[in-house]
Design an enzyme around this catalytic site. Structure first.
Site, short mmCIF file in Angstrom:
data_model
loop_
_atom_site.label_atom_id
_atom_site.label_comp_id
_atom_site.label_asym_id
_atom_site.label_seq_id
_atom_site.Cartn_x
_atom_site.Cartn_y
_atom_site.Cartn_z
N ARG A 276 0.85 -1.19 0.00
CA ARG A 276 0.00 0.00 0.00
C ARG A 276 0.89 1.24 0.00
O ARG A 276 1.83 1.35 0.80
CB ARG A 276 -0.93 0.02 1.23
CG ARG A 276 -1.96 -1.10 1.23
CD ARG A 276 -3.00 -0.88 0.14
NE ARG A 276 -4.01 -1.94 0.14
CZ ARG A 276 -3.94 -3.03 -0.61
NH1 ARG A 276 -2.90 -3.22 -1.41
NH2 ARG A 276 -4.90 -3.93 -0.57
N HIS B 176 1.87 0.37 -10.05
CA HIS B 176 0.94 -0.49 -9.32
C HIS B 176 0.55 -1.71 -10.15
O HIS B 176 -0.63 -2.02 -10.33
CB HIS B 176 -0.30 0.30 -8.92
CG HIS B 176 -1.04 -0.31 -7.76
ND1 HIS B 176 -1.79 0.44 -6.89
CD2 HIS B 176 -1.16 -1.60 -7.32
CE1 HIS B 176 -2.32 -0.33 -5.98
NE2 HIS B 176 -1.96 -1.59 -6.22
N GLU C 169 -1.96 8.03 -5.64
CA GLU C 169 -2.19 7.45 -6.98
C GLU C 169 -3.53 7.92 -7.53
O GLU C 169 -4.48 8.08 -6.77
CB GLU C 169 -2.22 5.91 -6.89
CG GLU C 169 -0.89 5.26 -6.62
CD GLU C 169 -1.01 3.73 -6.58
OE1 GLU C 169 -2.04 3.21 -7.06
OE2 GLU C 169 -0.10 3.08 -6.06
#
Length: 376
Positions: free
Chosen positions: A213, A259, A242
């Protein structure tokens, strides 16, 4: 004959039509663009982590029966609200865990090659030992690596788990791997778990890897630490804010990706299939497809080795991590809106990637057999 339901799914989820076509009419939607009007007459909602599922999104969806997220984490799901609606809900724990471990192992071996270090002689600190972290620990231990683990909540419920205080782990680990959920409250919050003080305590030449995370690490503090200490390195797949990313931090990272650590085809298909299985069970519908029915044969299924080889060769054959890094760096833009669009585009158009386990090796010497098995 049962009337078909309406299913709304994130456009990046594979095989939704193949698995659900006999059950529902499928509508594909950009995950960040989902809104309450689109879901007004939906019976099934399937999302990924970019969609916040809460009252604002599904309050008007009075026909909704089932919500599923093809992800391990559920930070984006308001589970309490779904419970008030008595909606069936399912996530896909472990669906892409092996892909994330592949990403971490690949990162370590790439970094070790550049820094001329033996990755098997390093000490690893794994923070968070759930679906991903526990698998990473098993692979590292299979490679005879020294591994320190930190997961206080797990230690409370698992007497066999060895919990290393975080300050000791950071002091002694050569490689720190973050795999915690995002927790903002309670006794063990993980938001900014690695803050300025924690980062200042890192061992010389440490490598920090975050494929969990983004906000578990204070990104500004990490950038400051990397600039102040040239000996430190970071591999970052997840970021604060993000899809807007601090380009200065991305440029300073050893490896930077958008990601995609868990974006293997195997993991994506498994995530969709797990939701399909859960939905069928919730409505007492016969399960027509097994996971093995829908996993395609990889383009490169086997590799014959004639000599002792660097493990990076078969790793890169399955997954070229530098390709992801180059594409991400090229996408960075000063304009934050453009950069965010580029971030999502890289995820949306991500090329097919298989997991290490999809490649079968032959001709492996007895000395390397255990190594390759440990690597996955």
């Amino acid at each position: 004959m049962r009337a078909k339901l309406k299913l709304v799914a994130d456009e990046n989820m594979p095989l939704v039509e193949q698995l659900f076509s006999n059950i529902a009419e499928v509508q594909r939607v950009d995950g960040r663009s989902m809104n309450s009007e689109l879901l007004r007459d939906a019976d099934i909602l399937l999302v990924r982590s970019v969609t916040q599922v809460n009252a604002a999104l599904v309050d008007k969806a009075t026909r909704l029966k089932f919500v599923g997220t093809a992800t391990i984490g559920t930070d984006h799901i308001d589970s309490e609200y779904l419970a008030t609606r008595a909606l069936s809900f399912s996530s896909a724990p472990g669906c892409n865990a092996e892909a994330v471990v592949d990403y971490v192992i690949s990162s370590v071996w790439h970094h070790a090659a550049v820094k001329e270090r033996d990755p098997q002689k390093l000490t690893y600190g794994v923070i968070g030992c759930g679906n991903v972290g526990s698998r990473l620990v098993r692979r590292l231990q299979a490679l005879d690596c020294q591994v320190l683990t930190s997961d206080p909540p797990r230690a409370l419920i698992d007497a066999s788990f060895t919990d290393t205080p975080l300050e000791l782990l950071l002091k002694h680990a050569d490689v720190i791997c973050c795999h915690t959920p995002l927790v903002t409250e309670g006794d063990y919050p993980t938001w900014h778990l690695l803050d300025s003080a924690a980062l200042r305590s890192l061992k010389a030449q440490a490598l920090v890897i975050n494929a969990g995370r983004g906000t578990v690490i204070d990104n500004q503090a990490l950038l400051d630490a990397l600039l102040e200490r040239p000996d430190l390195d970071a591999v970052l797949d997840v970021w604060e804010n993000e899809p807007r990313v601090d380009s200065r931090l991305a440029q300073r990272a050893f490896l930077a990706t958008p990601h995609i650590a868990g974006h293997s085809l195997d993991g994506k298909i498994k995530g969709t299939w797990m939701l399909y299985e859960s939905f069928c069970r919730s409505l007492n519908i016969e399960i027509e497809y097994r996971l093995s029915d829908v996993l395609p044969e990889p383009s490169v299924a086997s590799l014959a080795l004639s000599t002792e080889v660097d493990p990076l060769l078969p790793m890169q054959l399955v997954y070229d991590q530098w390709r992801d890094d180059r594409a991400f760096r090229f996408s960075l833009a000063e304009d934050s809106m453009l950069q965010a669009q580029n971030f999502d585009l890289l995820r949306k158009s991500y090329p097919v990637r298989r997991e290490f386990s999809s490649l079968r090796l032959s001709g492996v010497s007895s000395t390397q057999q255990r190594l390759f098995q440990g690597l996955g």
